[in-house]
Write a protein that holds these residues in place. Structure first.
Motif, PDB file in Angstrom:
ATOM      1  N   ALA A  68       0.842  -1.192   0.000  1.00  9.81           N
ATOM      2  CA  ALA A  68       0.000   0.000   0.000  1.00  9.81           C
ATOM      3  C   ALA A  68       0.880   1.244   0.000  1.00  9.81           C
ATOM      4  O   ALA A  68       2.046   1.204   0.403  1.00  9.81           O
ATOM      5  CB  ALA A  68      -0.917   0.002   1.217  1.00  9.81           C
ATOM      6  N   LEU A  69       0.306   2.348  -0.442  1.00 11.57           N
ATOM      7  CA  LEU A  69       1.026   3.619  -0.518  1.00 11.57           C
ATOM      8  C   LEU A  69       0.177   4.713   0.113  1.00 11.57           C
ATOM      9  O   LEU A  69      -1.000   4.869  -0.232  1.00 11.57           O
ATOM     10  CB  LEU A  69       1.311   3.967  -1.981  1.00 11.57           C
ATOM     11  N   THR A  70       0.757   5.455   1.063  1.00  7.05           N
ATOM     12  CA  THR A  70       0.061   6.596   1.637  1.00  7.05           C
ATOM     13  C   THR A  70       0.848   7.866   1.336  1.00  7.05           C
ATOM     14  O   THR A  70       2.069   7.834   1.162  1.00  7.05           O
ATOM     15  CB  THR A  70      -0.116   6.474   3.164  1.00  7.05           C
ATOM     16  N   GLY A  71       0.121   8.980   1.286  1.00  8.00           N
ATOM     17  CA  GLY A  71       0.752  10.278   1.052  1.00  8.00           C
ATOM     18  C   GLY A  71       0.189  11.304   1.999  1.00  8.00           C
ATOM     19  O   GLY A  71      -1.012  11.570   1.984  1.00  8.00           O
ATOM     20  N   ALA A  82      -1.268  -1.770  -4.383  1.00  5.87           N
ATOM     21  CA  ALA A  82      -2.535  -2.480  -4.185  1.00  5.87           C
ATOM     22  C   ALA A  82      -3.596  -1.612  -3.532  1.00  5.87           C
ATOM     23  O   ALA A  82      -4.793  -1.916  -3.631  1.00  5.87           O
ATOM     24  CB  ALA A  82      -2.302  -3.733  -3.338  1.00  5.87           C
ATOM     25  N   ALA A  83      -3.199  -0.556  -2.848  1.00  3.24           N
ATOM     26  CA  ALA A  83      -4.149   0.353  -2.206  1.00  3.24           C
ATOM     27  C   ALA A  83      -3.453   1.683  -1.989  1.00  3.24           C
ATOM     28  O   ALA A  83      -2.246   1.732  -1.717  1.00  3.24           O
ATOM     29  CB  ALA A  83      -4.657  -0.211  -0.886  1.00  3.24           C
ATOM     30  N   LEU A  84      -4.228   2.759  -2.071  1.00  2.88           N
ATOM     31  CA  LEU A  84      -3.683   4.112  -2.008  1.00  2.88           C
ATOM     32  C   LEU A  84      -4.491   4.941  -1.024  1.00  2.88           C
ATOM     33  O   LEU A  84      -5.723   4.856  -0.992  1.00  2.88           O
ATOM     34  CB  LEU A  84      -3.753   4.752  -3.397  1.00  2.88           C
ATOM     35  N   VAL A  85      -3.801   5.753  -0.215  1.00  3.53           N
ATOM     36  CA  VAL A  85      -4.477   6.693   0.680  1.00  3.53           C
ATOM     37  C   VAL A  85      -3.871   8.071   0.482  1.00  3.53           C
ATOM     38  O   VAL A  85      -2.658   8.259   0.639  1.00  3.53           O
ATOM     39  CB  VAL A  85      -4.354   6.283   2.160  1.00  3.53           C
ATOM     40  N   ALA A  86      -4.717   9.057   0.149  1.00  2.44           N
ATOM     41  CA  ALA A  86      -4.299  10.449  -0.002  1.00  2.44           C
ATOM     42  C   ALA A  86      -4.776  11.229   1.216  1.00  2.44           C
ATOM     43  O   ALA A  86      -5.978  11.268   1.491  1.00  2.44           O
ATOM     44  CB  ALA A  86      -4.882  11.043  -1.277  1.00  2.44           C
ATOM     45  N   MET A  87      -3.842  11.885   1.922  1.00  2.00           N
ATOM     46  CA  MET A  87      -4.137  12.453   3.240  1.00  2.00           C
ATOM     47  C   MET A  87      -3.651  13.915   3.322  1.00  2.00           C
ATOM     48  O   MET A  87      -2.600  14.173   3.873  1.00  2.00           O
ATOM     49  CB  MET A  87      -3.452  11.610   4.323  1.00  2.00           C
ATOM     50  N   PRO A  88      -4.352  14.882   2.755  1.00  2.00           N
ATOM     51  CA  PRO A  88      -5.616  14.823   2.031  1.00  2.00           C
ATOM     52  C   PRO A  88      -5.377  14.647   0.534  1.00  2.00           C
ATOM     53  O   PRO A  88      -4.233  14.731   0.069  1.00  2.00           O
ATOM     54  CB  PRO A  88      -6.205  16.214   2.302  1.00  2.00           C
ATOM     55  N   GLY A 146      -7.255   9.992 -13.382  1.00  2.00           N
ATOM     56  CA  GLY A 146      -8.184   8.995 -13.922  1.00  2.00           C
ATOM     57  C   GLY A 146      -7.528   7.682 -14.283  1.00  2.00           C
ATOM     58  O   GLY A 146      -8.217   6.679 -14.498  1.00  2.00           O
ATOM     59  N   ARG A 147      -6.189   7.644 -14.321  1.00  2.00           N
ATOM     60  CA  ARG A 147      -5.460   6.411 -14.635  1.00  2.00           C
ATOM     61  C   ARG A 147      -5.315   5.496 -13.428  1.00  2.00           C
ATOM     62  O   ARG A 147      -4.971   4.324 -13.589  1.00  2.00           O
ATOM     63  CB  ARG A 147      -4.051   6.743 -15.142  1.00  2.00           C
ATOM     64  N   ILE A 148      -5.556   6.013 -12.240  1.00  2.00           N
ATOM     65  CA  ILE A 148      -5.357   5.219 -11.022  1.00  2.00           C
ATOM     66  C   ILE A 148      -6.324   4.040 -11.021  1.00  2.00           C
ATOM     67  O   ILE A 148      -7.529   4.212 -11.198  1.00  2.00           O
ATOM     68  CB  ILE A 148      -5.557   6.087  -9.768  1.00  2.00           C
ATOM     69  N   LYS A 149      -5.791   2.854 -10.807  1.00  2.00           N
ATOM     70  CA  LYS A 149      -6.610   1.642 -10.750  1.00  2.00           C
ATOM     71  C   LYS A 149      -6.752   1.103  -9.335  1.00  2.00           C
ATOM     72  O   LYS A 149      -7.704   0.378  -9.029  1.00  2.00           O
ATOM     73  CB  LYS A 149      -5.991   0.553 -11.635  1.00  2.00           C
ATOM     74  N   ALA A 150      -5.832   1.448  -8.459  1.00  2.00           N
ATOM     75  CA  ALA A 150      -5.858   0.910  -7.102  1.00  2.00           C
ATOM     76  C   ALA A 150      -7.028   1.484  -6.314  1.00  2.00           C
ATOM     77  O   ALA A 150      -7.390   2.653  -6.479  1.00  2.00           O
ATOM     78  CB  ALA A 150      -4.551   1.243  -6.387  1.00  2.00           C
ATOM     79  N   PRO A 151      -7.647   0.689  -5.438  1.00  2.00           N
ATOM     80  CA  PRO A 151      -8.650   1.242  -4.519  1.00  2.00           C
ATOM     81  C   PRO A 151      -8.024   2.399  -3.750  1.00  2.00           C
ATOM     82  O   PRO A 151      -6.878   2.313  -3.294  1.00  2.00           O
ATOM     83  CB  PRO A 151      -8.981   0.073  -3.598  1.00  2.00           C
ATOM     84  N   PRO A 194     -12.094   1.967  -7.583  1.00  2.00           N
ATOM     85  CA  PRO A 194     -12.871   1.848  -6.342  1.00  2.00           C
ATOM     86  C   PRO A 194     -12.381   2.907  -5.354  1.00  2.00           C
ATOM     87  O   PRO A 194     -11.177   3.087  -5.180  1.00  2.00           O
ATOM     88  CB  PRO A 194     -12.542   0.432  -5.863  1.00  2.00           C
ATOM     89  N   LYS A 195     -13.304   3.592  -4.691  1.00  2.00           N
ATOM     90  CA  LYS A 195     -12.882   4.764  -3.919  1.00  2.00           C
ATOM     91  C   LYS A 195     -13.784   5.007  -2.722  1.00  2.00           C
ATOM     92  O   LYS A 195     -14.953   4.619  -2.704  1.00  2.00           O
ATOM     93  CB  LYS A 195     -12.882   6.005  -4.814  1.00  2.00           C
ATOM     94  N   ASP A 196     -13.188   5.666  -1.726  1.00  2.00           N
ATOM     95  CA  ASP A 196     -13.918   6.101  -0.540  1.00  2.00           C
ATOM     96  C   ASP A 196     -13.444   7.493  -0.171  1.00  2.00           C
ATOM     97  O   ASP A 196     -12.282   7.854  -0.391  1.00  2.00           O
ATOM     98  CB  ASP A 196     -13.686   5.145   0.637  1.00  2.00           C
ATOM     99  N   TYR A 197     -14.345   8.264   0.415  1.00  2.00           N
ATOM    100  CA  TYR A 197     -14.042   9.628   0.848  1.00  2.00           C
ATOM    101  C   TYR A 197     -14.456   9.751   2.304  1.00  2.00           C
ATOM    102  O   TYR A 197     -15.544   9.327   2.691  1.00  2.00           O
ATOM    103  CB  TYR A 197     -14.830  10.624  -0.011  1.00  2.00           C
ATOM    104  N   LEU A 198     -13.574  10.309   3.122  1.00  2.00           N
ATOM    105  CA  LEU A 198     -13.886  10.477   4.546  1.00  2.00           C
ATOM    106  C   LEU A 198     -13.355  11.817   5.017  1.00  2.00           C
ATOM    107  O   LEU A 198     -12.197  12.167   4.774  1.00  2.00           O
ATOM    108  CB  LEU A 198     -13.248   9.358   5.370  1.00  2.00           C
ATOM    109  N   ARG A 199     -14.215  12.554   5.710  1.00  2.00           N
ATOM    110  CA  ARG A 199     -13.850  13.865   6.240  1.00  2.00           C
ATOM    111  C   ARG A 199     -13.765  13.778   7.756  1.00  2.00           C
ATOM    112  O   ARG A 199     -14.725  13.403   8.426  1.00  2.00           O
ATOM    113  CB  ARG A 199     -14.895  14.896   5.830  1.00  2.00           C
ATOM    114  N   LEU A 200     -12.588  14.103   8.292  1.00  2.00           N
ATOM    115  CA  LEU A 200     -12.395  14.132   9.738  1.00  2.00           C
ATOM    116  C   LEU A 200     -12.773  15.518  10.254  1.00  2.00           C
ATOM    117  O   LEU A 200     -12.532  16.528   9.588  1.00  2.00           O
ATOM    118  CB  LEU A 200     -10.947  13.794  10.077  1.00  2.00           C
ATOM    119  N   THR A 201     -13.353  15.573  11.451  1.00  2.00           N
ATOM    120  CA  THR A 201     -14.043  16.784  11.874  1.00  2.00           C
ATOM    121  C   THR A 201     -13.566  17.331  13.216  1.00  2.00           C
ATOM    122  O   THR A 201     -12.883  16.651  13.988  1.00  2.00           O
ATOM    123  CB  THR A 201     -15.554  16.509  11.981  1.00  2.00           C
ATOM    124  N   ALA A 202     -14.011  18.545  13.506  1.00  2.00           N
ATOM    125  CA  ALA A 202     -13.711  19.184  14.776  1.00  2.00           C
ATOM    126  C   ALA A 202     -14.396  18.465  15.927  1.00  2.00           C
ATOM    127  O   ALA A 202     -13.884  18.453  17.053  1.00  2.00           O
ATOM    128  CB  ALA A 202     -14.143  20.648  14.734  1.00  2.00           C
TER     129      ALA A 202
END
Length: 467
Positions: free
Chosen positions: A284-287, A306-312, A397-402, A428-436
């Motif tokens: 997996a790859l996080t940024g 195999a999986a990607l997380v963008a933060m943010p 748009g080329r990203i294939k990893a979840p 495949p994608k998910d969006y999550l917003r962390l809050t105050a």
């Protein structure tokens, strides 16, 4: 979601607008891994200090009145949950800085002194290995705090020395880990990438592995806070590295950021895939921070992720700068630099100049070397063009990893961009917003890195089918 416009503003003179924009950049804050920009999620104007921090850091969350210093202080405070700071040490430093008067000099000197103290023997009995280990980790944090503001201090020329102090503390910490991370230099062009490969144990059991990617001015200790213990506690491996524009490659080797981050990540994947203790199908790859642009860029071309997380999620780092700053850049290099040197620099306040030195040094070696001499760079065009080239709008748009795209309430550096990335993804994608309400507001949730890691690794475990 509105796109921040770069069109020129009618009305006031360009000089007045440009100077005001630089001041707004400073007011909004210029914290680790980010860039000064508009704090409101749908805003098209420059940042304001009230929106950037005041409303979202009430009461005891306001360590410093200046949002830039406050954000960095909150990062240090939040790191205490991972052992990368001590609450009492941070708050004592905050009191000392405020008591002396908040400046780049008092901030840098206070945290540098704290780092120096932690590398000495503690009070009482001689320190054992664990005490030395975590004292070194905290020292790395405090040196990183000092490093961030050193260019605005009385001794900007100590930047490389201060980086090396933090790097030495980090390496001392790593050497005392059990097992110690594997240290290596992974081939990359003419300047190898230093890596630290953390494992739960020394066996050759193939394990899921996460590559932790830092932002534009974070340090290795930040990757500890934002992923290494979370990975190890779950039986995962974790890879920490310096890429171009980061850490050793920037401050010592003088290699600036590249827009083709897949050329950085692919050698890392090659190196990991050759190891018996890595499951090559579960890398997996996080940024973190600006790496929310870099990591997706890499995943658009490196199909073994195999999986990607963008933060943010971040599509265009250049839009993290206020419109007034972006307006300086024109298609012509001479015209751009004339605007910068003749219209902006003469009226730029010292604090705003320090912000610009810090923001541009990862993209220009001359700018970095000039800043170490107490000078403001004269070539605006080259680094600005490099920042603008980091746009990934044409490849996301080329990203294939979840992909998991994180967003934050009060995101002050890349407002609106996480949602834009999520909408542009076709994987495949998910969006999550962390809050105050969770105490997880602001860019990268500086006060809630443990919650941040829980969200990320729970998603990774589910996505990769790890028990």
């Amino acid at each position: 979601m509105k796109r921040i416009s770069g069109d020129r503003h009618p009305g006031p003179t360009r000089r007045a607008l440009l100077t005001a924009g630089a001041g707004a950049a400073l007011a909004a804050g210029c914290a680790r891994g980010g860039a000064p920009g508009a704090p409101a999620a749908a805003s098209s104007g420059p940042a304001t200090p009230t929106a950037a921090a005041g409303g979202l850091t009430p009461g005891v969350m306001t360590l410093f009145k200046d949002p830039a210093y406050n954000f960095n202080g909150l990062l240090a405070l939040g790191a205490s949950g991972a052992g990368a700071a001590e609450v009492g040490e941070v708050l004592t430093a905050v009191n000392a800085i405020n008591g002396s008067g908040l400046t780049a000099q008092t901030y840098t000197q206070t945290f540098r002194t704290l780092g120096d103290q932690l590398l000495k023997a503690p009070p009482g009995a001689p320190a054992d290995g664990q005490s030395k280990r975590f004292r070194a980790l905290r020292a790395a944090q405090y040196y990183g705090q000092a490093l961030f503001f050193v260019l605005g201090s009385d001794d900007p020329g100590s930047e490389e020395q201060l980086y090396k102090a933090g790097r030495g503390a980090w390496d001392a910490f790593c050497d005392l880990c059990e097992p110690a991370p594997v240290k290596a230099n992974v081939p990359y062009g003419t300047t190898p990438l230093p890596v630290w490969f953390f494992r739960p144990d020394g066996s050759d059991t193939p394990r899921p592995t996460v590559i932790l990617t830092n932002g534009s001015d974070g340090q290795n200790v930040d990757m500890w806070t934002y992923g290494v213990p979370a990975a190890l506690d779950r039986g995962w491996n974790a890879l920490v590295y310096d890429g171009p524009g980061q850490g050793q490659l920037l401050f010592v080797d003088q290699v600036v950021f590249t827009p083709t981050w897949e050329k950085v990540v692919t050698p890392l994947v090659d190196w990991l895939s050759a190891r018996p203790d890595v499951d090559p199908g579960r890398i997996a790859l996080t940024g973190l921070s600006m790496a929310g642009d870099l990591a997706p860029r890499a995943a658009a071309f490196e199909t073994r992720i195999a999986a990607l997380v963008a933060m943010p999620g971040c599509l265009e780092p250049w839009l993290g700068f206020p419109p007034e700053i972006r307006q300086i850049l024109t298609p012509d290099k001479q015209e751009t630099n004339d605007i910068w040197n003749k219209e902006v620099v003469p009226e730029l306040p010292p604090d705003a100049a320090a912000v610009m030195k810090k923001r541009f040094e990862p993209f220009s070696v001359p700018a970095m070397l000039e800043a170490r001499q107490g000078k403001l760079f004269t070539d605006f065009y080259t680094p600005a063009t490099r920042i603008r080239a980091l746009s990934i709008t044409d490849v996301v748009g080329r990203i294939k990893a979840p992909t998991l795209v994180l967003d934050y309430e009060g995101e002050q550096f890349y407002p609106g961009q996480p949602r834009r990335m999520y909408d542009a993804l076709t994987s495949p994608k998910d969006y999550l917003r962390l809050t105050a309400a969770q105490g997880a507001q602001l860019h990268c949730s500086p006060m809630a890195p443990q919650l941040h890691c829980e969200v990320v690794f729970d998603w990774l475990r589910t996505t990769l089918g790890v028990r």
